[in-house]
Write a protein that holds these residues in place. Structure first.
Motif, short mmCIF file in Angstrom:
data_model
loop_
_atom_site.label_atom_id
_atom_site.label_comp_id
_atom_site.label_asym_id
_atom_site.label_seq_id
_atom_site.Cartn_x
_atom_site.Cartn_y
_atom_site.Cartn_z
N LYS A 164 0.35 12.84 -7.49
CA LYS A 164 1.61 12.59 -8.18
C LYS A 164 1.74 13.54 -9.37
O LYS A 164 0.87 13.57 -10.25
CB LYS A 164 1.69 11.15 -8.65
N LEU A 165 2.83 14.31 -9.38
CA LEU A 165 3.07 15.30 -10.44
C LEU A 165 4.40 14.99 -11.14
O LEU A 165 5.30 14.37 -10.57
CB LEU A 165 3.11 16.70 -9.85
N TYR A 166 4.47 15.46 -12.35
CA TYR A 166 5.66 15.21 -13.18
C TYR A 166 5.83 16.39 -14.13
O TYR A 166 4.87 16.90 -14.70
CB TYR A 166 5.48 13.92 -13.98
N PHE A 167 7.05 16.84 -14.27
CA PHE A 167 7.34 17.86 -15.29
C PHE A 167 8.78 17.69 -15.74
O PHE A 167 9.62 17.11 -15.04
CB PHE A 167 7.07 19.28 -14.76
N ARG A 168 9.06 18.20 -16.90
CA ARG A 168 10.41 18.09 -17.46
C ARG A 168 10.82 19.42 -18.08
O ARG A 168 9.98 20.25 -18.45
CB ARG A 168 10.48 16.99 -18.50
N LYS A 169 12.11 19.56 -18.20
CA LYS A 169 12.66 20.78 -18.74
C LYS A 169 13.93 20.45 -19.51
O LYS A 169 14.74 19.64 -19.05
CB LYS A 169 12.98 21.75 -17.59
N PHE A 170 14.08 21.08 -20.65
CA PHE A 170 15.25 20.84 -21.50
C PHE A 170 16.20 22.02 -21.40
O PHE A 170 15.78 23.18 -21.50
CB PHE A 170 14.84 20.63 -22.96
#
Length: 391
Positions: free
Chosen positions: A137-143
């Motif tokens: 399970k992977l997670y990333f965010r970007k603004f």
């Protein structure tokens, strides 16, 4: 990284513009320029000299984002690997300096994403979570940051009338680079006031806007709107309450740009400086606009107790160079309770022509031995009724 983002703004196209070149028939090119424009597919048939054409132009850049308008974007999550990922969950938030709003259309996860694109029609994207082919399970965010510009510059001025009326002048300037169609500019008054718009000219049974039928506001142009606020009947007689009211209401502005894109702004509560009437307020309820020289005329004064104590008032009338009072000076007006008022008819005449100021009234509170003087209460135009005939 297995997944990647692509963000594109969704905007309406604009009408294609060209630069028409014309000349007179006797010039050397003759009808050559006219023929070329008639053959140009982007021009309007029969109106080739207009700059606007029949074709639409797709936006070539991100453009400007203005406060009050809708911002839409097309966000694509792309699988750049040769693996299949599962349980893709996209979360979209709009974050400001003070709050965060969730904009996600759905919180349900997409079952799987093969090596291709997954499109979403959202406003802005913040984060994505997924499960790889190996169960990780992977997670990333970007603004994605963008600057919101102000489309309108709004300035307000308040004018307090002799009565309890308040006049509001709103100056609205278009500070964008494109024209606006002003659909509505209205004032939502506070609970103590009723509002009347003074932006219409009555012609017969119908009213016409002072700005004409086509209410366009060109770039950097300014338009002035005027409103009159009157206290509601249940508050009009409460002098102490109206005296301290500073909140007037707020402006509601609706406009359209380009191909009907709508924008809307509401100002914060507009506040005025409360007028300082002192303990006693003296105003005129009735005065003629024009009077004859050396002829008595009637006025009606309204005396309001704005203090929190009962007063015992005495009225003195002092003549000036041009204004002469008729009647007995030093008359007893009696007691006036807090917030109470009385209407007082008086007679006066003027010995000088022209625009004259009504002055020379003096009120004395016998309880505290305090005197209040009133000059320049109102103005009246004095004319001579006699005309000389030259032989």
């Amino acid at each position: 990284m297995i997944l990647s983002f692509t963000v594109m703004r969704l905007t309406k196209p604009t009408l294609f513009t060209n630069l028409p070149v014309t000349c007179e028939d006797r010039d050397l090119p003759g009808d050559l320029f006219g023929q070329l424009m008639r053959e140009d597919p982007s021009t309007i048939k029969g109106a080739e000299t207009l700059m606007l054409g029949e074709m639409l132009t797709l936006p070539q850049n991100f453009g400007n984002i203005f406060l009050g308008e809708t911002f839409s974007s097309y966000i694509s999550v792309h699988n750049d690997s040769n693996q299949v990922v599962k349980d893709i969950l996209v979360k979209a938030d709009l974050q400001t300096s003070s709050q965060r709003l969730n904009l996600s259309a759905s919180n349900s996860a997409v079952a799987e994403l093969k090596p291709e694109c997954l499109p979403f029609l959202l406003y802005i994207l913040c984060a994505v979570s997924y499960t790889t082919h190996y169960g990780e399970k992977l997670y990333f965010r970007k603004f994605f940051k963008f600057q919101v510009l102000k489309p309108l510059d709004v300035k307000t001025k308040f004018y307090n009338a002799e009565t309890d009326e308040v006049f509001l002048e709103a100056q609205i300037q278009n500070i964008t680079t494109s024209p606006m169609f002003m659909e509505k500019v209205s004032l939502e008054p506070s609970m103590m006031y009723n509002v009347t718009e003074l932006n219409m000219v009555t012609s017969g049974d119908q009213g016409e806007s002072t700005f004409g039928k086509m209410s366009y506001l060109q770039p950097m142009d300014t338009r002035q709107y005027l409103y009159c606020l009157k206290p509601k009947p249940e508050y009009a007689e409460k002098a102490g309450v109206i005296k301290g009211v500073t909140v007037i209401g707020k402006l509601d502005i609706v406009w359209k740009t380009n191909l009907g894109e709508r924008g809307r702004l509401q100002t914060s509560q507009l506040q005025r400086m409360a007028p300082g009437y002192g303990d006693i307020r003296l105003s005129l309820e009735m005065i003629p606009d024009t009077v004859n020289l050396e002829e008595p005329f009637d006025i009606i004064c309204k005396i309001t107790n704005c203090s929190e104590r009962t007063m015992d008032l005495v009225l003195e009338m002092c003549n000036t160079r041009s204004i002469h009072w008729c009647g007995i000076s030093g008359r007893q007006l009696g007691k006036l309770s807090p917030g109470g008022f009385l209407s007082l008819p008086l007679t006066v005449l003027s010995s000088v022509q022209g625009l004259q100021s009504i002055s020379g009234l003096r009120l004395t509170d016998t309880f505290l031995k305090r005197t209040y003087e009133y000059d320049d209460i109102a103005q009246v135009c004095v004319v001579c009724p006699f005309t000389s005939n030259e032989s």
